[in-house]
Scaffold this active site. Structure first.
Site, PDB file in Angstrom:
ATOM      1  N   ILE A 100       0.846  -1.190   0.000  1.00 48.63           N
ATOM      2  CA  ILE A 100       0.000   0.000   0.000  1.00 48.63           C
ATOM      3  C   ILE A 100       0.881   1.240   0.000  1.00 48.63           C
ATOM      4  O   ILE A 100       1.862   1.324   0.737  1.00 48.63           O
ATOM      5  CB  ILE A 100      -0.978  -0.002   1.208  1.00 48.63           C
ATOM      6  CG1 ILE A 100      -1.902   1.221   1.152  1.00 48.63           C
ATOM      7  CG2 ILE A 100      -0.260  -0.134   2.529  1.00 48.63           C
ATOM      8  CD1 ILE A 100      -3.067   1.177   2.144  1.00 48.63           C
ATOM      9  N   CYS A 101       0.570   2.171  -0.867  1.00 46.23           N
ATOM     10  CA  CYS A 101       1.251   3.468  -0.948  1.00 46.23           C
ATOM     11  C   CYS A 101       2.685   3.300  -1.462  1.00 46.23           C
ATOM     12  O   CYS A 101       2.896   2.778  -2.538  1.00 46.23           O
ATOM     13  CB  CYS A 101       1.184   4.184   0.406  1.00 46.23           C
ATOM     14  SG  CYS A 101       1.555   5.947   0.347  1.00 46.23           S
ATOM     15  N   GLY A 102       3.666   3.715  -0.724  1.00 46.03           N
ATOM     16  CA  GLY A 102       5.064   3.747  -1.157  1.00 46.03           C
ATOM     17  C   GLY A 102       5.642   2.463  -1.707  1.00 46.03           C
ATOM     18  O   GLY A 102       6.387   2.492  -2.691  1.00 46.03           O
TER      19      GLY A 102
END
Length: 191
Positions: A100-102
């Site tokens: 998730i995300c980065g």
């Protein structure tokens, strides 16, 4: 008991995997274990201190059911080379990897989404950090995408991310999972 490994590191965006790991830990079949690059105290973005249960080289792949990679600034500026063989082994063993995300940057940068539909914090976000990458044509503009054992989500989609992880691990049946998701997306109660 089967193990869901959660990567922990300094600056971890602790809210992103929160719902997923809570539901995994509540199940009777799975346990969450934290895994770190080294066995020392990590401080999350929220200021929570975590000592990893194990290091990357201590992962027991025989009991592993998923590797969860939460966000944090580390992913944008660090190639995170130590993690490449770990993710490769999870994928080679057909054990899901969720980012998730980065860490969607990490997966894209190192070719792990070359043949799978995936998402991130926007197509422009990935391009600004790594330019063109193999598999960029499979980018899907959705909050969370699950394809061939790879789950990816943008940084504001922790509920969708958790839903896809819970679905992948078959923690709830379809109806219960839908009710769980609806509760978090529309938490008001009828009188």
């Amino acid at each position: 008991m089967k193990i869901a490994y959660l990567l922990v590191f300094d600056g971890l965006s602790d809210w992103e995997p929160g719902l997923a790991v809570a539901e995994i830990n509540k199940s009777n079949n799975y346990q969450v274990k934290t895994v770190g690059f080294k066995q020392e105290i990590m401080i999350t973005m929220g200021g929570v201190s975590i000592v990893p249960d194990c290091t990357l080289n201590e992962i027991n792949y025989n009991d592993a059911v998923i590797l969860i990679l939460p966000g944090g600034e580390m992913w944008e500026n660090n190639l995170v080379m130590d993690l490449i063989p770990v993710v490769e082994k999870f994928i080679d063993l057909s054990i899901p990897v969720a980012a998730i995300c980065g860490p969607t940057v990490f997966l894209s940068r190192h070719g792990f989404v070359e043949n799978v539909e995936h998402t991130s914090n926007g197509r422009g976000y990935l391009k600004s950090l790594i330019g063109e990458y193999k598999g960029s044509n499979l980018y899907v503009n959705q909050p969370s995408v699950s394809d061939k054992g790879i789950i990816t989500a943008n940084g504001i989609a922790s509920v969708e991310f958790a839903r896809d992880i819970l679905d992948e691990l078959n923690i709830y049946d379809e109806k219960t999972l839908k009710s769980w998701y609806d509760f978090f997306k529309t938490p008001w109660l009828d009188d």
